[in-house]
Design a protein around this motif. Structure first.
Motif, mmCIF file in Angstrom:
data_model
loop_
_atom_site.group_PDB
_atom_site.id
_atom_site.type_symbol
_atom_site.label_atom_id
_atom_site.label_comp_id
_atom_site.label_asym_id
_atom_site.label_seq_id
_atom_site.Cartn_x
_atom_site.Cartn_y
_atom_site.Cartn_z
ATOM 1 N N GLU A 11 -4.994 -0.482 9.368
ATOM 2 C CA GLU A 11 -3.773 0.086 8.797
ATOM 3 C C GLU A 11 -3.883 0.098 7.281
ATOM 4 O O GLU A 11 -4.809 -0.481 6.707
ATOM 5 N N ASP A 12 -2.945 0.787 6.654
ATOM 6 C CA ASP A 12 -2.956 0.924 5.199
ATOM 7 C C ASP A 12 -2.674 -0.431 4.553
ATOM 8 O O ASP A 12 -1.589 -0.995 4.718
ATOM 9 N N PRO A 13 -3.631 -0.976 3.792
ATOM 10 C CA PRO A 13 -3.427 -2.320 3.230
ATOM 11 C C PRO A 13 -2.486 -2.357 2.033
ATOM 12 O O PRO A 13 -2.023 -3.432 1.656
ATOM 13 N N PHE A 14 -2.190 -1.199 1.431
ATOM 14 C CA PHE A 14 -1.411 -1.211 0.195
ATOM 15 C C PHE A 14 -0.186 -0.307 0.261
ATOM 16 O O PHE A 14 0.244 0.245 -0.744
ATOM 17 N N ARG A 15 0.370 -0.175 1.448
ATOM 18 C CA ARG A 15 1.611 0.586 1.551
ATOM 19 C C ARG A 15 2.729 -0.176 0.847
ATOM 20 O O ARG A 15 2.677 -1.399 0.698
ATOM 21 N N LEU A 16 3.754 0.545 0.455
ATOM 22 C CA LEU A 16 4.797 -0.038 -0.389
ATOM 23 C C LEU A 16 5.939 -0.657 0.400
ATOM 24 O O LEU A 16 6.864 -1.207 -0.185
ATOM 25 N N THR A 17 5.915 -0.562 1.721
ATOM 26 C CA THR A 17 6.989 -1.154 2.525
ATOM 27 C C THR A 17 6.873 -2.677 2.515
ATOM 28 O O THR A 17 5.769 -3.221 2.511
ATOM 29 N N PRO A 18 7.998 -3.396 2.532
ATOM 30 C CA PRO A 18 7.979 -4.871 2.454
ATOM 31 C C PRO A 18 7.663 -5.526 3.798
ATOM 32 O O PRO A 18 8.505 -6.146 4.431
ATOM 33 N N ASN A 203 -7.799 -8.827 -2.075
ATOM 34 C CA ASN A 203 -8.675 -9.223 -0.974
ATOM 35 C C ASN A 203 -7.869 -9.673 0.239
ATOM 36 O O ASN A 203 -8.218 -9.366 1.398
ATOM 37 N N TYR A 204 -6.775 -10.370 -0.004
ATOM 38 C CA TYR A 204 -5.912 -10.854 1.082
ATOM 39 C C TYR A 204 -5.364 -9.685 1.904
ATOM 40 O O TYR A 204 -5.379 -9.701 3.134
ATOM 41 N N ARG A 205 -4.889 -8.664 1.224
ATOM 42 C CA ARG A 205 -4.315 -7.515 1.928
ATOM 43 C C ARG A 205 -5.386 -6.719 2.667
ATOM 44 O O ARG A 205 -5.140 -6.188 3.755
ATOM 45 N N LEU A 206 -6.586 -6.626 2.084
ATOM 46 C CA LEU A 206 -7.673 -5.942 2.777
ATOM 47 C C LEU A 206 -8.045 -6.670 4.067
ATOM 48 O O LEU A 206 -8.281 -6.043 5.102
ATOM 49 N N ILE A 207 -8.076 -7.992 4.002
ATOM 50 C CA ILE A 207 -8.388 -8.784 5.204
ATOM 51 C C ILE A 207 -7.313 -8.580 6.262
ATOM 52 O O ILE A 207 -7.599 -8.395 7.446
ATOM 53 N N LYS A 211 -10.115 -5.427 6.864
ATOM 54 C CA LYS A 211 -11.239 -5.505 5.921
ATOM 55 C C LYS A 211 -12.121 -4.258 5.957
ATOM 56 O O LYS A 211 -12.211 -3.520 4.998
ATOM 57 N N GLY A 212 -12.795 -3.995 7.102
ATOM 58 C CA GLY A 212 -13.617 -2.803 7.218
ATOM 59 C C GLY A 212 -14.796 -2.827 6.264
ATOM 60 O O GLY A 212 -15.380 -3.871 5.986
ATOM 61 N N PHE A 213 -15.163 -1.626 5.739
ATOM 62 C CA PHE A 213 -16.350 -1.485 4.910
ATOM 63 C C PHE A 213 -16.010 -1.395 3.429
ATOM 64 O O PHE A 213 -16.884 -1.146 2.605
ATOM 65 N N ASN A 236 -0.187 -2.404 -5.802
ATOM 66 C CA ASN A 236 -0.354 -1.676 -4.541
ATOM 67 C C ASN A 236 -0.543 -0.189 -4.800
ATOM 68 O O ASN A 236 -1.424 0.454 -4.214
ATOM 69 N N LEU A 237 0.303 0.346 -5.649
ATOM 70 C CA LEU A 237 0.267 1.780 -5.922
ATOM 71 C C LEU A 237 -1.072 2.177 -6.539
ATOM 72 O O LEU A 237 -1.712 3.145 -6.103
ATOM 73 N N LEU A 238 -1.516 1.427 -7.542
ATOM 74 C CA LEU A 238 -2.759 1.768 -8.217
ATOM 75 C C LEU A 238 -3.972 1.550 -7.307
ATOM 76 O O LEU A 238 -4.891 2.380 -7.278
ATOM 77 N N THR A 239 -3.993 0.457 -6.558
ATOM 78 C CA THR A 239 -5.129 0.196 -5.672
ATOM 79 C C THR A 239 -5.215 1.246 -4.585
ATOM 80 O O THR A 239 -6.306 1.710 -4.229
ATOM 81 N N SER A 240 -4.068 1.651 -4.040
ATOM 82 C CA SER A 240 -4.054 2.696 -3.020
ATOM 83 C C SER A 240 -4.640 3.995 -3.560
ATOM 84 O O SER A 240 -5.470 4.640 -2.905
ATOM 85 N N ARG A 241 -4.245 4.383 -4.778
ATOM 86 C CA ARG A 241 -4.770 5.618 -5.363
ATOM 87 C C ARG A 241 -6.246 5.464 -5.733
ATOM 88 O O ARG A 241 -7.009 6.425 -5.659
ATOM 89 N N SER A 242 -6.659 4.274 -6.137
ATOM 90 C CA SER A 242 -8.073 4.038 -6.464
ATOM 91 C C SER A 242 -8.941 4.165 -5.218
ATOM 92 O O SER A 242 -10.039 4.729 -5.263
ATOM 93 N N ILE A 243 -8.457 3.638 -4.104
ATOM 94 C CA ILE A 243 -9.187 3.765 -2.842
ATOM 95 C C ILE A 243 -9.289 5.233 -2.443
ATOM 96 O O ILE A 243 -10.336 5.694 -1.971
#
Length: 456
Positions: A11-18, A203-207, A211-213, A236-243
Protein backbone atom coordinates in the motif's frame (compact mmCIF):
# COMPACT_ATOMS: atom_id res chain seq x y z
CA UNK A 1 2.48 -1.74 -13.94
CA UNK A 2 1.51 0.81 -11.30
CA UNK A 3 3.85 2.33 -8.74
CA UNK A 4 3.03 -0.02 -5.86
CA UNK A 5 3.46 -3.11 -8.02
CA UNK A 6 6.71 -1.78 -9.46
CA UNK A 7 8.23 -1.33 -5.99
CA UNK A 8 6.67 -4.42 -4.41
CA UNK A 9 4.67 -2.37 -1.90
CA UNK A 10 1.36 -3.53 -0.44
CA UNK A 11 0.00 0.00 0.00
CA UNK A 12 0.97 3.64 -0.30
CA UNK A 13 3.44 4.31 2.54
CA UNK A 14 3.09 8.10 2.46
CA UNK A 15 -0.58 8.80 2.00
CA UNK A 16 -1.86 11.78 3.94
CA UNK A 17 -4.74 10.06 5.74
CA UNK A 18 -4.26 9.68 9.54
CA UNK A 19 -3.99 5.87 9.56
CA UNK A 20 -3.11 4.45 13.01
CA UNK A 21 -1.14 1.64 11.34
CA UNK A 22 1.48 4.19 10.24
CA UNK A 23 1.75 5.92 13.63
CA UNK A 24 5.44 6.64 14.25
CA UNK A 25 6.23 6.55 17.99
CA UNK A 26 8.73 9.40 18.23
CA UNK A 27 9.71 10.56 21.71
CA UNK A 28 7.27 13.49 21.55
CA UNK A 29 4.39 11.42 20.21
CA UNK A 30 4.92 8.72 22.85
CA UNK A 31 4.85 11.37 25.58
CA UNK A 32 1.58 12.78 24.23
CA UNK A 33 0.02 9.31 24.02
CA UNK A 34 1.10 8.53 27.58
CA UNK A 35 -0.46 11.83 28.75
CA UNK A 36 -3.80 10.81 27.25
CA UNK A 37 -3.54 7.34 28.76
CA UNK A 38 -2.76 8.86 32.16
CA UNK A 39 -5.85 11.06 31.99
CA UNK A 40 -8.21 8.11 31.63
CA UNK A 41 -6.48 5.73 34.02
CA UNK A 42 -6.17 8.34 36.81
CA UNK A 43 -9.64 9.90 36.20
CA UNK A 44 -8.20 13.40 35.82
CA UNK A 45 -10.27 16.20 34.30
CA UNK A 46 -8.64 17.76 31.23
CA UNK A 47 -5.74 16.88 28.93
CA UNK A 48 -4.36 19.36 26.38
CA UNK A 49 -2.49 18.23 23.24
CA UNK A 50 -1.22 20.94 20.90
CA UNK A 51 0.96 21.06 17.80
CA UNK A 52 1.44 22.89 14.55
CA UNK A 53 -0.56 21.68 11.51
CA UNK A 54 0.80 18.42 10.11
CA UNK A 55 2.62 17.23 13.24
CA UNK A 56 0.40 14.15 13.66
CA UNK A 57 -2.30 15.22 16.14
CA UNK A 58 -5.18 13.48 14.35
CA UNK A 59 -3.18 10.27 13.85
CA UNK A 60 -2.32 10.33 17.55
CA UNK A 61 -6.00 10.76 18.40
CA UNK A 62 -6.94 7.80 16.18
CA UNK A 63 -4.31 5.60 17.83
CA UNK A 64 -5.63 6.51 21.28
CA UNK A 65 -9.24 5.81 20.30
CA UNK A 66 -8.21 2.44 18.83
CA UNK A 67 -6.34 1.53 22.05
CA UNK A 68 -9.32 2.39 24.28
CA UNK A 69 -12.14 1.14 22.06
CA UNK A 70 -12.88 -1.86 24.31
CA UNK A 71 -12.39 -0.05 27.61
CA UNK A 72 -14.13 3.28 27.23
CA UNK A 73 -17.05 5.12 25.65
CA UNK A 74 -15.60 8.00 23.63
CA UNK A 75 -17.40 10.93 22.04
CA UNK A 76 -15.27 12.18 19.15
CA UNK A 77 -16.10 15.75 18.10
CA UNK A 78 -14.36 16.74 14.86
CA UNK A 79 -16.60 19.69 13.92
CA UNK A 80 -16.07 21.94 16.93
CA UNK A 81 -17.71 25.14 15.64
CA UNK A 82 -20.79 24.42 17.74
CA UNK A 83 -22.64 26.58 20.20
CA UNK A 84 -22.93 25.26 23.77
CA UNK A 85 -26.40 23.69 23.37
CA UNK A 86 -25.48 22.05 20.05
CA UNK A 87 -22.25 20.76 21.51
CA UNK A 88 -24.02 19.04 24.43
CA UNK A 89 -26.45 17.32 22.07
CA UNK A 90 -23.58 16.21 19.82
CA UNK A 91 -21.77 14.66 22.80
CA UNK A 92 -24.86 12.79 23.99
CA UNK A 93 -25.62 11.52 20.49
CA UNK A 94 -22.05 10.30 19.95
CA UNK A 95 -22.09 8.43 23.26
CA UNK A 96 -25.48 6.91 22.52
CA UNK A 97 -27.24 8.54 25.49
CA UNK A 98 -31.03 8.39 24.89
CA UNK A 99 -32.65 11.83 24.63
CA UNK A 100 -36.28 12.27 25.58
CA UNK A 101 -38.36 14.32 23.20
CA UNK A 102 -38.85 17.86 24.46
CA UNK A 103 -36.27 17.43 27.24
CA UNK A 104 -34.67 20.66 28.47
CA UNK A 105 -31.05 21.19 29.37
CA UNK A 106 -31.55 20.18 33.01
CA UNK A 107 -33.13 16.89 31.88
CA UNK A 108 -30.26 16.27 29.44
CA UNK A 109 -27.65 16.84 32.15
CA UNK A 110 -29.49 14.52 34.53
CA UNK A 111 -29.68 11.79 31.89
CA UNK A 112 -26.00 12.31 31.14
CA UNK A 113 -25.06 11.95 34.81
CA UNK A 114 -27.06 8.72 35.06
CA UNK A 115 -25.21 7.43 32.01
CA UNK A 116 -21.81 8.31 33.52
CA UNK A 117 -22.63 6.60 36.81
CA UNK A 118 -23.77 3.44 35.04
CA UNK A 119 -20.56 3.32 33.02
CA UNK A 120 -18.45 3.81 36.14
CA UNK A 121 -20.24 0.90 37.84
CA UNK A 122 -19.49 -1.31 34.83
CA UNK A 123 -15.81 -0.32 34.90
CA UNK A 124 -15.78 1.72 31.69
CA UNK A 125 -14.31 5.19 31.31
CA UNK A 126 -16.11 7.98 29.44
CA UNK A 127 -14.22 10.61 27.49
CA UNK A 128 -14.91 13.50 25.15
CA UNK A 129 -12.21 14.24 22.57
CA UNK A 130 -12.36 17.47 20.59
CA UNK A 131 -10.17 17.77 17.49
CA UNK A 132 -9.30 21.25 16.18
CA UNK A 133 -10.36 22.55 19.59
CA UNK A 134 -8.90 26.01 18.85
CA UNK A 135 -12.14 26.61 16.90
CA UNK A 136 -14.42 26.05 19.90
CA UNK A 137 -16.36 29.20 20.94
CA UNK A 138 -15.59 30.46 24.45
CA UNK A 139 -19.11 29.62 25.65
CA UNK A 140 -18.70 26.02 24.45
CA UNK A 141 -15.38 25.71 26.25
CA UNK A 142 -17.09 26.90 29.41
CA UNK A 143 -19.86 24.31 28.85
CA UNK A 144 -17.18 21.63 28.69
CA UNK A 145 -15.77 22.79 32.01
CA UNK A 146 -19.19 22.58 33.61
CA UNK A 147 -19.66 19.03 32.27
CA UNK A 148 -16.58 17.92 34.22
CA UNK A 149 -18.39 19.00 37.43
CA UNK A 150 -20.27 15.70 37.08
CA UNK A 151 -18.27 13.72 39.63
CA UNK A 152 -18.36 11.59 42.74
CA UNK A 153 -16.61 12.33 46.03
CA UNK A 154 -13.53 10.46 44.78
CA UNK A 155 -13.20 10.94 41.03
CA UNK A 156 -14.31 12.72 37.89
CA UNK A 157 -16.94 10.85 35.90
CA UNK A 158 -15.95 12.49 32.61
CA UNK A 159 -12.53 13.07 31.05
CA UNK A 160 -11.96 15.65 28.30
CA UNK A 161 -9.10 15.77 25.78
CA UNK A 162 -8.61 18.98 23.81
CA UNK A 163 -6.49 18.66 20.66
CA UNK A 164 -5.61 21.78 18.74
CA UNK A 165 -3.07 24.17 17.32
CA UNK A 166 -0.78 26.32 19.53
CA UNK A 167 -3.18 29.27 19.52
CA UNK A 168 -5.44 27.19 21.76
CA UNK A 169 -2.82 27.59 24.50
CA UNK A 170 -3.02 31.36 24.12
CA UNK A 171 -6.81 31.33 24.39
CA UNK A 172 -6.77 29.17 27.50
CA UNK A 173 -4.28 31.55 29.12
CA UNK A 174 -6.77 34.42 28.79
CA UNK A 175 -8.53 35.81 31.86
CA UNK A 176 -11.96 34.66 30.67
CA UNK A 177 -10.92 30.98 30.40
CA UNK A 178 -8.66 30.87 33.47
CA UNK A 179 -10.99 28.50 35.36
CA UNK A 180 -10.80 25.92 32.56
CA UNK A 181 -7.04 26.38 32.24
CA UNK A 182 -6.62 25.57 35.93
CA UNK A 183 -8.31 22.18 35.39
CA UNK A 184 -5.83 20.98 32.77
CA UNK A 185 -3.82 18.40 34.69
CA UNK A 186 -1.75 16.95 31.84
CA UNK A 187 -0.52 18.59 28.65
CA UNK A 188 1.85 17.81 25.79
CA UNK A 189 2.97 19.69 22.72
CA UNK A 190 3.96 17.86 19.52
CA UNK A 191 7.14 19.19 17.92
CA UNK A 192 8.44 18.47 14.40
CA UNK A 193 10.67 15.43 14.04
CA UNK A 194 14.42 15.80 14.28
CA UNK A 195 16.72 15.09 11.34
CA UNK A 196 17.56 11.60 12.60
CA UNK A 197 13.89 10.90 13.35
CA UNK A 198 12.91 11.80 9.77
CA UNK A 199 15.17 9.02 8.43
CA UNK A 200 13.68 6.58 10.93
CA UNK A 201 10.18 7.82 10.10
CA UNK A 202 10.59 7.24 6.36
CA UNK A 203 12.04 3.76 6.86
CA UNK A 204 9.33 2.90 9.40
CA UNK A 205 6.53 3.74 6.97
CA UNK A 206 8.20 1.83 4.14
CA UNK A 207 8.43 -1.26 6.35
CA UNK A 208 4.77 -0.90 7.33
CA UNK A 209 3.82 -0.72 3.63
CA UNK A 210 5.72 -3.90 2.80
CA UNK A 211 9.21 -2.40 2.17
CA UNK A 212 9.51 -3.96 -1.31
CA UNK A 213 12.43 -2.95 -3.54
CA UNK A 214 12.45 0.76 -2.77
CA UNK A 215 15.55 2.37 -1.30
CA UNK A 216 16.01 5.95 -0.09
CA UNK A 217 19.58 6.94 0.68
CA UNK A 218 20.61 9.07 3.65
CA UNK A 219 21.33 12.17 1.60
CA UNK A 220 17.81 12.02 0.13
CA UNK A 221 16.38 11.76 3.66
CA UNK A 222 18.35 14.87 4.61
CA UNK A 223 16.78 16.63 1.64
CA UNK A 224 13.32 15.63 2.85
CA UNK A 225 14.14 17.07 6.27
CA UNK A 226 15.45 20.33 4.82
CA UNK A 227 12.23 20.89 2.89
CA UNK A 228 9.76 19.65 5.51
CA UNK A 229 11.62 20.92 8.60
CA UNK A 230 10.51 17.71 10.28
CA UNK A 231 6.75 18.19 9.83
CA UNK A 232 5.40 14.68 9.10
CA UNK A 233 2.66 15.81 6.70
CA UNK A 234 5.13 17.76 4.56
CA UNK A 235 7.62 14.87 4.75
CA UNK A 236 4.90 12.51 3.49
CA UNK A 237 4.00 14.81 0.64
CA UNK A 238 7.59 15.35 -0.49
CA UNK A 239 8.63 11.69 -0.12
CA UNK A 240 5.57 10.55 -2.06
CA UNK A 241 6.40 12.92 -4.93
CA UNK A 242 10.09 11.92 -4.79
CA UNK A 243 9.15 8.26 -5.13
CA UNK A 244 6.96 9.16 -8.08
CA UNK A 245 9.91 10.95 -9.68
CA UNK A 246 12.12 7.87 -9.20
CA UNK A 247 9.35 5.67 -10.58
CA UNK A 248 9.15 7.76 -13.74
CA UNK A 249 12.82 6.96 -14.32
CA UNK A 250 12.47 3.28 -13.47
CA UNK A 251 14.82 3.59 -10.50
CA UNK A 252 14.42 1.68 -7.25
CA UNK A 253 16.62 4.24 -5.44
CA UNK A 254 15.26 7.65 -4.44
CA UNK A 255 18.19 10.06 -4.79
CA UNK A 256 18.66 13.69 -3.70
CA UNK A 257 17.96 14.70 -7.32
CA UNK A 258 14.50 13.12 -7.12
CA UNK A 259 13.85 15.00 -3.88
CA UNK A 260 14.94 18.28 -5.47
CA UNK A 261 12.69 17.68 -8.46
CA UNK A 262 9.72 16.93 -6.19
CA UNK A 263 10.45 19.97 -4.02
CA UNK A 264 10.65 22.14 -7.12
CA UNK A 265 7.23 20.88 -8.22
CA UNK A 266 5.70 21.51 -4.80
CA UNK A 267 7.26 24.95 -4.40
CA UNK A 268 6.12 25.86 -7.89
CA UNK A 269 2.58 24.91 -6.97
CA UNK A 270 2.80 27.02 -3.81
CA UNK A 271 4.27 30.15 -5.37
CA UNK A 272 2.90 29.95 -8.91
CA UNK A 273 4.88 30.27 -12.10
CA UNK A 274 7.99 32.42 -11.90
CA UNK A 275 7.78 35.66 -13.81
CA UNK A 276 11.32 35.44 -15.17
CA UNK A 277 12.05 33.20 -18.16
CA UNK A 278 13.97 30.04 -17.20
CA UNK A 279 17.62 29.75 -18.11
CA UNK A 280 18.59 27.13 -20.72
CA UNK A 281 20.29 25.05 -18.03
CA UNK A 282 17.06 24.78 -16.03
CA UNK A 283 14.68 23.95 -18.87
CA UNK A 284 15.37 20.22 -18.74
CA UNK A 285 14.53 20.16 -15.02
CA UNK A 286 11.30 22.05 -15.70
CA UNK A 287 10.41 19.58 -18.44
CA UNK A 288 10.92 16.68 -16.06
CA UNK A 289 8.85 18.47 -13.42
CA UNK A 290 6.09 18.91 -15.99
CA UNK A 291 6.13 15.18 -16.76
CA UNK A 292 5.94 14.51 -13.01
CA UNK A 293 2.99 16.88 -12.60
CA UNK A 294 1.09 15.28 -15.49
CA UNK A 295 1.78 11.80 -14.12
CA UNK A 296 0.57 12.79 -10.66
CA UNK A 297 -2.63 14.21 -12.07
CA UNK A 298 -3.29 11.10 -14.17
CA UNK A 299 -2.55 8.63 -11.41
CA UNK A 300 0.22 7.06 -13.54
CA UNK A 301 -1.41 3.83 -14.69
CA UNK A 302 1.56 2.83 -16.88
CA UNK A 303 5.31 2.83 -16.39
CA UNK A 304 6.93 5.97 -17.85
CA UNK A 305 10.54 6.78 -18.57
CA UNK A 306 12.20 10.18 -18.19
CA UNK A 307 15.55 10.56 -19.90
CA UNK A 308 18.29 11.96 -17.69
CA UNK A 309 21.03 12.80 -20.21
CA UNK A 310 22.66 16.22 -19.86
CA UNK A 311 21.90 17.66 -23.28
CA UNK A 312 19.34 15.45 -24.95
CA UNK A 313 15.60 16.13 -25.19
CA UNK A 314 12.99 13.93 -23.56
CA UNK A 315 12.23 10.92 -25.80
CA UNK A 316 8.66 9.76 -26.48
CA UNK A 317 7.14 7.85 -23.58
CA UNK A 318 6.80 4.14 -24.34
CA UNK A 319 5.13 1.46 -22.29
CA UNK A 320 6.73 -1.90 -21.55
CA UNK A 321 4.22 -3.93 -23.62
CA UNK A 322 5.01 -1.80 -26.69
CA UNK A 323 8.74 -2.39 -26.32
CA UNK A 324 8.31 -6.12 -25.94
CA UNK A 325 5.93 -6.27 -28.89
CA UNK A 326 8.58 -4.56 -31.04
CA UNK A 327 11.15 -7.07 -29.86
CA UNK A 328 8.82 -9.99 -30.62
CA UNK A 329 8.25 -8.66 -34.14
CA UNK A 330 11.96 -8.36 -34.73
CA UNK A 331 12.50 -11.88 -33.44
CA UNK A 332 9.80 -13.25 -35.74
CA UNK A 333 11.46 -11.62 -38.74
CA UNK A 334 14.80 -13.21 -37.75
CA UNK A 335 13.32 -16.66 -37.05
CA UNK A 336 15.54 -19.27 -38.83
CA UNK A 337 14.22 -21.49 -41.61
CA UNK A 338 13.46 -25.10 -40.75
CA UNK A 339 16.60 -27.15 -40.22
CA UNK A 340 18.85 -24.11 -39.86
CA UNK A 341 20.52 -23.15 -36.61
CA UNK A 342 18.84 -20.23 -34.86
CA UNK A 343 20.49 -16.84 -35.25
CA UNK A 344 21.96 -14.94 -32.33
CA UNK A 345 20.68 -11.51 -31.37
CA UNK A 346 22.41 -8.60 -33.09
CA UNK A 347 25.47 -8.03 -30.95
CA UNK A 348 29.21 -8.57 -31.16
CA UNK A 349 30.19 -12.26 -31.61
CA UNK A 350 33.01 -11.74 -29.14
CA UNK A 351 30.48 -11.01 -26.42
CA UNK A 352 28.07 -13.76 -27.48
CA UNK A 353 27.33 -16.18 -24.63
CA UNK A 354 27.03 -19.89 -25.23
CA UNK A 355 25.10 -22.51 -23.30
CA UNK A 356 27.06 -24.70 -20.95
CA UNK A 357 25.54 -28.13 -20.17
CA UNK A 358 22.87 -27.85 -17.47
CA UNK A 359 19.53 -29.25 -16.39
CA UNK A 360 16.54 -28.49 -18.61
CA UNK A 361 13.57 -26.33 -17.72
CA UNK A 362 10.66 -25.78 -20.11
CA UNK A 363 11.54 -26.50 -23.73
CA UNK A 364 15.19 -25.47 -23.72
CA UNK A 365 18.20 -25.95 -21.44
CA UNK A 366 19.07 -23.19 -19.00
CA UNK A 367 22.64 -22.53 -17.96
CA UNK A 368 24.85 -19.99 -16.33
CA UNK A 369 26.19 -17.47 -18.82
CA UNK A 370 29.55 -18.58 -20.18
CA UNK A 371 31.10 -16.14 -22.68
CA UNK A 372 32.65 -17.75 -25.76
CA UNK A 373 35.59 -15.35 -25.59
CA UNK A 374 39.06 -16.58 -24.57
CA UNK A 375 39.55 -17.45 -20.92
CA UNK A 376 39.65 -14.48 -18.56
CA UNK A 377 43.10 -13.34 -17.50
CA UNK A 378 44.29 -14.42 -14.10
CA UNK A 379 43.77 -10.96 -12.64
CA UNK A 380 40.02 -11.45 -12.21
CA UNK A 381 36.83 -13.03 -13.66
CA UNK A 382 34.67 -11.43 -16.36
CA UNK A 383 31.01 -10.54 -15.71
CA UNK A 384 28.40 -10.29 -18.45
CA UNK A 385 25.76 -7.56 -18.32
CA UNK A 386 22.83 -6.64 -20.48
CA UNK A 387 22.05 -2.95 -21.11
CA UNK A 388 18.47 -2.21 -22.12
CA UNK A 389 18.40 -0.54 -25.55
CA UNK A 390 14.67 0.30 -25.80
CA UNK A 391 12.51 2.69 -23.82
CA UNK A 392 11.18 -0.07 -21.57
CA UNK A 393 10.87 -3.84 -21.63
CA UNK A 394 9.09 -6.45 -19.55
CA UNK A 395 10.85 -8.94 -17.31
CA UNK A 396 8.97 -12.25 -17.22
CA UNK A 397 8.74 -15.13 -14.78
CA UNK A 398 9.75 -17.57 -17.55
CA UNK A 399 11.48 -17.24 -20.93
CA UNK A 400 8.31 -16.55 -22.92
CA UNK A 401 6.20 -13.53 -23.83
CA UNK A 402 3.34 -15.44 -22.19
CA UNK A 403 5.18 -15.53 -18.85
CA UNK A 404 3.90 -13.48 -15.94
CA UNK A 405 5.40 -9.99 -15.81
CA UNK A 406 7.50 -9.61 -12.66
CA UNK A 407 9.23 -6.32 -13.41
CA UNK A 408 10.11 -3.64 -15.93
CA UNK A 409 13.55 -2.57 -17.16
CA UNK A 410 14.21 0.83 -18.70
CA UNK A 411 16.57 2.27 -21.29
CA UNK A 412 20.22 2.21 -20.25
CA UNK A 413 19.41 0.07 -17.21
CA UNK A 414 22.24 -2.38 -16.58
CA UNK A 415 21.26 -5.93 -15.63
CA UNK A 416 23.60 -8.71 -14.46
CA UNK A 417 22.99 -11.86 -16.53
CA UNK A 418 22.89 -15.17 -14.65
CA UNK A 419 21.61 -17.57 -17.30
CA UNK A 420 20.29 -17.95 -20.85
CA UNK A 421 18.03 -20.13 -22.97
CA UNK A 422 16.11 -20.10 -26.23
CA UNK A 423 12.36 -19.73 -26.35
CA UNK A 424 9.75 -19.80 -29.07
CA UNK A 425 10.78 -18.75 -32.59
CA UNK A 426 14.42 -18.92 -31.63
CA UNK A 427 14.29 -15.89 -29.33
CA UNK A 428 17.21 -15.87 -26.93
CA UNK A 429 16.21 -15.05 -23.34
CA UNK A 430 18.47 -14.05 -20.49
CA UNK A 431 17.95 -14.63 -16.81
CA UNK A 432 18.56 -11.40 -14.87
CA UNK A 433 18.72 -10.49 -11.23
CA UNK A 434 16.25 -7.79 -10.15
CA UNK A 435 16.41 -6.99 -6.44
CA UNK A 436 17.85 -9.24 -3.76
CA UNK A 437 17.15 -12.86 -4.70
CA UNK A 438 14.40 -12.01 -7.19
CA UNK A 439 15.15 -13.10 -10.77
CA UNK A 440 13.31 -13.02 -14.09
CA UNK A 441 13.76 -13.39 -17.85
CA UNK A 442 14.21 -10.70 -20.50
CA UNK A 443 14.35 -11.01 -24.30
CA UNK A 444 17.81 -10.72 -25.82
CA UNK A 445 16.36 -8.52 -28.56
CA UNK A 446 16.10 -5.59 -26.14
CA UNK A 447 19.63 -5.94 -24.71
CA UNK A 448 23.12 -4.91 -25.69
CA UNK A 449 25.59 -7.29 -24.07
CA UNK A 450 28.77 -5.99 -22.46
CA UNK A 451 31.51 -7.84 -20.64
CA UNK A 452 33.43 -6.36 -17.74
CA UNK A 453 36.67 -7.51 -16.22
CA UNK A 454 36.66 -7.41 -12.43
CA UNK A 455 39.77 -6.59 -10.47
CA UNK A 456 40.96 -9.34 -8.11
Amino acid sequence: MDLLEFYGLKEDPFRLTPDPMFFFPSAGHKEALMSMEYLLTQKEGFCLITGEPGTGKTTLMNVFVENWRDRADIALIVTPRLEAAEFLRAVLDDLGVPRREGAGKADLLRDFRDFLVSRRESGRAVAVIVDEAQDLPDDTLEELRLLTNLETDKEKLLQVILIGQPELEERLASHRLRHLNQRISVAARLAPLSRSEISEYINYRLIKAGKGFLLLDDSAARGVYSYSRGVPRLANLLTSRSIMSAYLEGSNVVSPRHVRLAASHLKGRESGAASAAPSPASRRGYAAAAVLAVALAAGVGAALYVYGGPDEPLPPVASAPEAEATAATAAAEEAPPAGEAPKSPAHSPAASPTLAPAGATGTAPVASVTPSTPAAPADGPATLYGIVNVSSANIRSEPSIDGERVGVAFRSQRLPLTGETRGERGIRWYRVRLYGDTEGWISGNVLTLVQEQKSP
